[in-house]
Scaffold this active site. Structure first.
Site, PDB file in Angstrom:
ATOM      1  CG  ASP A   1      -0.127   3.075  -7.523  1.00 14.66           C
ATOM      2  OD1 ASP A   1      -0.585   2.014  -7.592  1.00 14.66           O
ATOM      3  OD2 ASP A   1       0.618   3.844  -8.502  1.00 14.66           O
TER       4      ASP A   1
ATOM      5  N   GLY B   1      -3.632   1.499  -1.377  1.00 18.86           N
ATOM      6  CA  GLY B   1      -4.787   1.203  -1.444  1.00 18.86           C
ATOM      7  C   GLY B   1      -5.409   0.590  -2.694  1.00 18.86           C
ATOM      8  CG  ASP B   2      -8.280  -2.648  -4.787  1.00 20.52           C
ATOM      9  OD1 ASP B   2      -9.069  -1.868  -5.658  1.00 20.52           O
ATOM     10  OD2 ASP B   2      -8.261  -3.869  -4.717  1.00 20.52           O
ATOM     11  CG  PHE B   3      -8.750   2.582  -8.023  1.00 15.19           C
ATOM     12  CD1 PHE B   3      -9.073   1.548  -8.711  1.00 15.19           C
ATOM     13  CD2 PHE B   3      -7.439   3.190  -8.574  1.00 15.19           C
ATOM     14  CE1 PHE B   3      -8.727   1.027  -9.849  1.00 15.19           C
ATOM     15  CE2 PHE B   3      -6.883   2.694  -9.816  1.00 15.19           C
ATOM     16  CZ  PHE B   3      -7.700   1.724 -10.391  1.00 15.19           C
TER      17      PHE B   3
ATOM     18  CG  HIS C   1      -7.187   3.360 -21.132  1.00 12.95           C
ATOM     19  ND1 HIS C   1      -6.494   3.600 -22.100  1.00 12.95           N
ATOM     20  CD2 HIS C   1      -6.265   3.234 -19.942  1.00 12.95           C
ATOM     21  CE1 HIS C   1      -5.136   3.338 -21.789  1.00 12.95           C
ATOM     22  NE2 HIS C   1      -5.196   3.250 -20.540  1.00 12.95           N
TER      23      HIS C   1
END
Length: 376
Positions: free
Chosen positions: A223, A249-251, A269
């Site tokens: 996250d 992190g940034d996915f 979504h």
């Protein structure tokens, strides 16, 4: 998102920070030739706001503590003005939320079970969020329909700088996953899994249910960095610090965790179809052969054989699909840039297009669908 009696993840690229998925009830039949029916529908927000205001003011909490109170006692306890307090409480009685006997008010059965803080029901947290964000956002629906843009209330980029807002959001996410966690732990065959990662897992509430039910598992929450502190507090309180870790992190930009199974819960979504495909492909690339992708969403039921509303050709990828629940789809318009609800068929195609082999599609709780796929 929008509670209908009464649902998560950031506007910046990253884990689960959008609105929780909408939980709606079927709209009552309205005779369009009946002025009374139309007025009832148009003014339904009045009763909705009465309930939301009672939650905000702490009416149900106060009555839980006292058992029963008269008007004067509630005025003093809650800091209400005496001019309208009695009328307000009588409206809550008429709505079935309170009872009144001998001039004293008490919580009705539904309020006692679901609207008191700390009672374990997610309803209180959902309505609190509806009051703080969704009510104002839906007030700007006409503007959003003209511009196609989300409302200012949906700017999640300020959350890392507002600890109180972040904590409220995490409390809401925990309330939602309290119901889903035990079901997910039982619904998936975790026997061949050793390490599981919850992508956008907040402070680890959902993952804690899976690990508690399956002692052979270890886990990692992936996250945004601002959730590292809440995660550390939570896992220490649950006694899972030796089995759960946090990977910031940034996915969309950083490598996903190395794991035998990746969970995407109410994540996909939040993004446009194009960006959903990117995330699923990144999951495929991160998993070893035989690895599992576990997705749960409030998938829409319409399939390709049903009539669809046309999409504007210039922005085809970015338009929400409103073939299922229009309320849920409009909520995504208000709270996300390009986000949309999508159907079970679209989910199958999304996973298959990335190379996954579908293993199972089944209901998960009252409103979600669980989809489990494997990398061959």
């Amino acid at each position: 998102m929008l509670p209908a009696m009464a649902p998560t993840r950031d506007a910046v690229a990253g884990p689960r920070t959008g609105p929780p998925p909408a939980q709606t009830v079927a709209a009552p039949a309205v005779d369009e030739t009946d002025p009374a029916g139309l007025l009832r529908l148009g003014l339904a927000f009045c009763e909705s706001k009465a309930l939301l205001s009672a939650v905000e003011l702490g009416v149900f909490d106060a009555l839980h503590e006292t058992g029963s109170s008269d008007v004067d006692e509630l005025v003093a306890r809650l800091g209400l003005h005496p001019r309208a307090a009695g009328t307000f409480l009588d409206l809550l009685v008429r709505l079935g939320l309170l009872t009144r006997a001998a001039g004293r008010y008490a919580n009705g059965p539904g309020a006692a079970r679901h609207l008191v803080r700390g009672n374990g029901s997610p309803v209180r947290e959902l309505l609190d969020r509806a009051n703080r964000m969704h009510y104002a956002a839906w007030g700007g629906l006409a503007d959003a329909l003209r511009t196609g843009g989300r409302r200012p209330e949906a700017d999640y980029s300020v959350m890392p700088r507002d600890p109180q807002r972040l904590r409220r959001f995490l409390n809401l996410m925990d309330a939602l996953t309290t119901a889903i966690g035990p079901l997910l732990a039982e619904a998936v065959d975790w026997a061949a899994v050793r390490r599981v990662a919850d992508v956008g897992g907040g402070r680890g509430h959902l993952l804690s249910y899976v690990l508690t039910a399956h002692p052979h598992l270890s886990g990692v929450v992936f996250d945004l960095p601002h959730n590292a502190g809440p995660f550390a507090e939570y896992v220490a309180a649950r006694g899972l610090g030796d089995r759960m870790t946090f990977q910031p992190g940034d996915f969309f930009a950083d490598p996903l965790p190395a794991a035998d199974a990746l969970i995407f819960g109410h994540v996909l979504h939040d993004w446009s179809p194009r960006r959903r495909a990117v995330l699923v492909r990144r999951a495929y690339d991160a998993l070893a052969d035989g690895g599992l992708l576990v997705v749960y969403e409030g998938l829409l039921g319409a399939d390709a054989g049903e009539e669809r509303l046309p999409r504007h050709p210039a922005t085809r990828e970015e338009q929400p699909d409103v073939s299922g629940d229009p309320v849920a789809a409009l909520d995504m318009l208000l709270f996300g840039e390009g986000s949309s609800e999508y159907t079970e068929r679209e989910c199958r195609q999304l996973l298959g297009g990335a190379g996954f082999e579908l293993l199972a599609v089944r209901p998960l709780g009252e409103r979600d669908t669980l989809v489990v796929a494997r990398k061959p």
